[in-house]
Design an enzyme around this catalytic site. Structure first.
Site, PDB file in Angstrom:
ATOM      1  N   CYS A  62      42.076  50.492  41.457  1.00 25.34           N
ATOM      2  CA  CYS A  62      42.539  50.315  42.697  1.00 25.34           C
ATOM      3  C   CYS A  62      43.250  49.226  43.350  1.00 25.34           C
ATOM      4  O   CYS A  62      44.057  48.548  42.296  1.00 25.34           O
ATOM      5  CB  CYS A  62      40.509  49.346  43.594  1.00 25.34           C
ATOM      6  N   ALA A  65      43.293  45.875  42.204  1.00 19.09           N
ATOM      7  CA  ALA A  65      44.350  45.641  40.421  1.00 19.09           C
ATOM      8  C   ALA A  65      45.313  45.711  40.681  1.00 19.09           C
ATOM      9  O   ALA A  65      46.006  45.258  39.555  1.00 19.09           O
ATOM     10  CB  ALA A  65      43.680  47.256  39.558  1.00 19.09           C
ATOM     11  N   ARG A  96      45.139  42.172  30.737  1.00 19.08           N
ATOM     12  CA  ARG A  96      46.111  42.849  30.529  1.00 19.08           C
ATOM     13  C   ARG A  96      47.097  42.036  29.758  1.00 19.08           C
ATOM     14  O   ARG A  96      48.228  42.975  29.266  1.00 19.08           O
ATOM     15  CB  ARG A  96      46.887  42.814  32.390  1.00 19.08           C
ATOM     16  N   HIS A 196      50.201  47.315  44.582  1.00 17.70           N
ATOM     17  CA  HIS A 196      51.633  46.599  44.694  1.00 17.70           C
ATOM     18  C   HIS A 196      52.261  45.595  46.153  1.00 17.70           C
ATOM     19  O   HIS A 196      52.764  44.696  46.025  1.00 17.70           O
ATOM     20  CB  HIS A 196      51.885  47.087  44.103  1.00 17.70           C
TER      21      HIS A 196
END
Lengths: 542, 455
Positions: A62, A65, A96, A196
């Site tokens: 999503c 994230a 991550r 992003h």
């Protein structure tokens, strides 16, 4: 089992959608493309950055994230508070593998801390701003950060909490601390990609441009879209230092706040992961006059090419000589390792379904090993990442993309500086290609499969039909593929190895792939009695 | 130092959670649903929830974890997720062909108020649920409780959906094993079988999340509670619920629905808790405890008595889920280890009393706590050994305290999927781990002249 060359891609494309309800099949057909590269790198159109169909087992995550996990996660001294129920903050806590290296014991590093407002029913009903403010106070009291990011989860937008207003209020109370909020609610957009963009926008408006003191050094370059997974950024830092290039700021692997805030003073932006960070490159060019071009430090040849391009940008003999020296020195070890691994890997097949640039970048490394990529696709990329930036004007902006703010950027009256003289422009010419990304498809062979947002069912079909020698995806796919007896290389987490970027990274990758393909462990899967027929006779002694 | 900003001084926090010792409900619901044979869990919310839950479970089990998502967009979040769920149900039955879809909600679908009962009814009306297939559900708002609550809610969802009281009581005993590993569920089944008790164990993730490598992928592995058995659970003689928080609500619901009386016990971790389980199972099943179980029990007690000196006086700090911690704290106390700090992220008023009842009144106990607070407790009173999930390793390294991985998630070691910590055999595994940790530390720290060959 047919050999790959004997499988008609048309048949595969048909088989991939056979099991679907008609509507689903129709949509997926537009995201499953047989590659063809025509004149001027013309490739077929692929539908991308569209909604995943409900019920489909997708790889995608999503917006939260993409914003908190991907773009801001790797920076160590911006204190990050997740505003929402506990899960989102929990799952994005260190998972991550963004490595970071604070200069000394006194330097802040908040990355091992997951902070959350742990929203409860009371906040869902009466609003969560009060708790968020209190949480910020408590965080300041314990950690004394210079900057705080607030990350919104799904309920925040729905209950109407205004994280930006909270950030402003708290900043007024604590004038020395830069506090900013991200509207990265999980339902925004169609994948991580929206997050992003949200992250790029906020970092651009609230952080970049605040500190006008540049770093000392020659050839000041920012790397955009390198997140230091498995230490990739460390390897690139090593190479830059060796070549005499000053790495000004990395967005955002192994980064600190000051580097973001002063990034506008650099000479050049080079872009690694085009998908996650091209917005920032574009906006910094418009506002500050920093030119950008695409680089790739995945693959030894690609690394050398990228270094040469940086040197060419400056046109400085000293730098060019340095770069050539570094390449020559490094390639010795790389070539030896490559040849050795390629002697066993060449001719084998790979499939890559991952990310928004990795499925392209890692084809370089497989090519260096003499391996063939027979199918590839992105999890959350857009058409330009497949077909090249030339298609941007023809991309239809749908409702889901429109929800993500497109900032209007103008030249900064004080800080804008044209980095290139007329002479530079003439020297570099059109073929230098600033602001360009040619996309994944022109680099792929004819008749290979390009599949956007590959899902579980299609992955099964691909594996059963092609049985590639190696499959590259993420952790959710890893053990599915391996149950088939086919090794899966995780290209988000590198299976907890790496680095894979740069020269040393290439050597690591050759070695790891070679081992995965040569290991004997898979030969244990069959038991000795699996092949022999069942005994039906009785022993004489009975 | 990895946790360089954690001060020794403890200040009360009321709004900020730092390094959570819990996660949200839906992942527990997803895990529980995987314990039903041929069931596909479905996350009714944004894609990210499902991706995060599947990733976390995959990292913990190193196995395929399948689940669908309603893939909410902004539109669905404003207008409701009904269209998404209807489409998802149709697609899932068509493409993935499970026998059951187990839908759980998320903070998103709960906040907007989607009514799962109504949507599932509509799916049935529209013919989207093929004959003989099921759509079951649990409400699991992430802003209430924790992953343990989510597990409990989905197990209750299983009870709401399947068991039927036909009026013909059987001598079968239902066992709800709690939020434990597939290896523990298998061990609980083995103990029942060894006792000769006919048991229906649900959920049962053994042979789902600890499957073999066969060279063949099966989307629906051989494990999981079978629907036929779940239906029959309504006729069973009794239910044993292991772990009041994870299993209690379902056991009570089954009593209310099918009049199957229930007993709620602690998780069978350690000797006493396992004794209690075996004893109740023996009595409810009307059987004698066989020699084989008595031997297992005797063997682990033999190891404990043989090594008593190494446990005596050692101190421990525990962090994890409430049902697990109560049993573990009791076990450690039994073998002579002093439990000093016990923290769970899950809120619950009874927790403190439950721990103090087994481990003594002077233990530092905290419900709704976090790793940050736990670390501070340790900074104020150091211990010899720690128990917790993988995130504990940051504290373990900074404070140089041996860590025994226990709980969820364990991302960095393997074994929990396959080797139980429940039952007597599980106790044997725990004792071995504890001893190894203590003795490895002694070996590492011993002066050369004090380095012992025989221990």
């Amino acid at each position: 089992m047919k050999k790959t060359a004997e499988i008609k891609p048309e048949d595969a494309a048909k088989e991939l959608i056979e099991a679907y309800p008609v509507k689903v099949g129709r949509k997926r057909a537009k995201q499953i493309i047989i590659n063809e590269v025509g004149l001027e790198e013309q490739v077929p159109e692929v539908m991308a950055n569209v909604r995943t169909i409900p019920g489909i087992i997708t790889m995608r995550g999503c917006s939260y994230a993409g914003c908190k996990g991907v773009v801001l996660g790797p920076t160590r001294d911006i204190l990050q508070i997740t505003h929402g129920p506990i899960g989102c903050g929990f799952y994005s806590w260190l998972t991550r593998r963004n490595q970071t290296r604070p200069a000394g014991m006194k330097d802040p590093n908040y990355m091992p801390y997951a902070m959350s407002t742990d929203m409860q029913e009371e906040q869902i009903i009466f609003g969560g701003e009060k708790k968020l403010k209190k949480a910020i106070e408590e965080a300041i009291d314990i950690f004394h950060p210079k900057a705080i990011g607030i990350f919104s989860t799904c309920p925040v937008g729905l209950i109407g909490d205004d994280v930006h207003a909270v950030a402003r209020d708290m900043e007024e109370k604590h004038p020395g601390i830069n506090i900013f909020g991200f509207s990265c609610e999980g339902y925004k957009g169609v994948s991580q990609s929206a997050g992003h963009h949200v992250a790029n926008n906020k970092v651009f408006t609230d952080v970049v441009g605040l500190i006008d003191t540049p770093k000392q050094g020659k050839y000041k370059v920012n790397i955009l879209g390198e997140y230091n997974i498995g230490g990739d950024a460390f390897e690139i830092e090593r190479i830059f230092e060796k070549a005499g290039i000053t790495l000004h700021s990395t967005f955002s692997g192994n980064s600190v706040y000051e580097e973001f805030a002063s990034a506008h003073t650099a000479d050049l932006n080079v872009v690694m992961c085009h998908r996650s960070i091209n917005y920032l490159a574009e906006m910094m060019e418009k506002k500050y006059g920093i030119p950008w071009f695409k680089v790739n430090f995945v693959g030894a040849e690609a690394t050398a090419k990228s270094l040469r391009k940086i040197a060419e940008y400056y046109g400085d003999k000293e730098l060019k000589d340095n770069v050539e020296k570094v390449i020559e020195e490094e390639l010795g070890e790389v070539e030896a390792a490559r040849k050795d691994a390629a002697s066993r890997c060449a001719g084998k097949t790979a499939m890559l379904f991952v990310g928004g640039s990795r499925a392209h970048h890692y084809q370089e490394l497989f090519r260096e090993l003499g391996m063939k990529t027979i199918a590839a696709g992105y999890e959350f990329a857009h058409r330009d990442d497949y077909e090249g930036r030339k298609v941007i004007p023809s991309i239809r902006v749908d409702a889901d993309s429109r929800n993500i703010e497109e900032l209007k950027v103008t030249q900064d009256p004080e800080r804008y500086r044209d980095r290139l003289t007329e002479e530079d422009r003439k020297r570099l010419g059109d073929e230098f290609k600033f602001k360009n990304y040619e996309g994944m498809m022109p680099d792929m062979d004819k008749n290979t499969l390009v599949i956007d947002d590959l899902n579980h069912h299609e992955m099964e079909v691909l594996i059963e039909k092609y049985r590639p020698d190696i499959f590259c995806a993420g952790v959710k796919e890893k053990y599915v593929v391996q149950k088939y007896g086919i090794p899966l290389k995780q290209l988000h987490s590198y299976d907890y190895g790496g680095p894979y970027a740069g020269f040393k990274g290439a050597v690591n990758f050759y070695h790891d792939i070679d081992e995965m393909l040569s290991t004997k462990v898979w030969s244990l899967v069959k038991a000795p009695w699996d092949d022999s027929p069942q005994l039906t006779a009785r022993y004489a002694c009975e | 130092m990895l946790l360089r900003h954690t001060p020794k001084e403890i200040k009360e926090r009321s709004a900020l959670t730092i390094n959570p010792a819990k996660t949200c409900q839906p992942i527990g619901a997803m895990y529980a649903a995987l314990g039903v044979h041929k069931c596909l869990p479905h996350s009714h919310g944004s894609q990210g929830c499902c991706a995060y839950h599947r990733s976390a479970l995959t990292r913990h089990y190193k196995e395929p974890v399948m689940a669908g998502t309603s893939s909410f967009t902004e539109g669905a979040s404003v207008f409701g997720g009904q269209a998404n769920l209807l489409e998802a149900i149709n697609n899932i039955f068509t493409i993935y062909n499970p026998d059951v879809i187990a839908v759980h909600t998320t903070c998103l679908s709960e906040t907007i108020g989607d009514d799962l009962n109504q949507i599932i009814s509509k799916a049935k009306e529209e013919g989207k649920v093929p004959a003989g297939k099921y759509v079951i559900k649990a409400n699991t708002p992430s802003y209430v409780g924790s992953h343990v609550t989510g597990f409990a809610n989905m197990v209750k969802g299983i009870v709401d959906a399947f068991p039927v009281n036909t009026g013909k009581r059987t001598n079968t005993i239902n066992i709800i094993p709690g939020y434990v590993e597939p290896s523990d569920m298998a061990e609980i089944k083995r103990i029942a079988a060894e006792l000769g008790v006919k048991a229906i164990v649900f959920p049962d993730t053994s042979n789902v999340l600890n499957g073999p490598q066969t060279g063949k992928y099966e989307m629906y592995p051989s494990g999981g509670a079978k629907i036929a058995d779940l239906i029959k659970a309504g006729d069973s003689a009794a239910t044993i619920a292991l772990g009041p928080i994870a299993s209690g609500p379902a056991a009570k619901a089954l009593d209310a629905k099918c009049k199957v009386p229930c007993e709620i016990l602690n998780l069978p971790i350690g000797i006493r808790a396992t004794d209690e389980f075996v004893d109740r199972l023996r009595i409810l099943g009307g059987v004698c405890v066989p020699e084989s179980i008595a031997t297992e029990r005797g063997q682990v007690i033999d190891v404990i008595t043989d090594n008593q000196q190494y446990f005596a006086g050692k101190t421990a700090a525990l962090i994890g889920d409430p049902d697990q911690l109560v049993s573990l704290a009791g076990f450690l106390t039994d073998i002579g280890i002093k439990v000093r700090h016990v923290v769970t992220g899950t809120a619950g008023k009874k927790f403190e009393k439950r721990v103090k009842d087994v481990a003594g009144g002077d233990v530092n106990v905290k419900e709704a706590g976090d790793y940050f607070y736990f670390h501070q407790l340790i900074k104020n009173e150091k211990v010899d050994i720690m128990f917790g999930n993988t995130y504990s390793k940051y504290i373990s390294r900074d404070e140089d305290i041996p860590l025994i991985r226990f709980g969820f998630p364990i991302y960095d070691r393997t074994g929990h999927q396959y080797i139980p910590s429940a039952g007597y055999r599980g106790a044997m595994r725990l004792v071995e781990k504890i001893l190894n940790a203590i003795l490895d530390r002694q070996d590492r720290d011993a002066a050369e002249e004090k380095f012992e060959l025989v221990m």
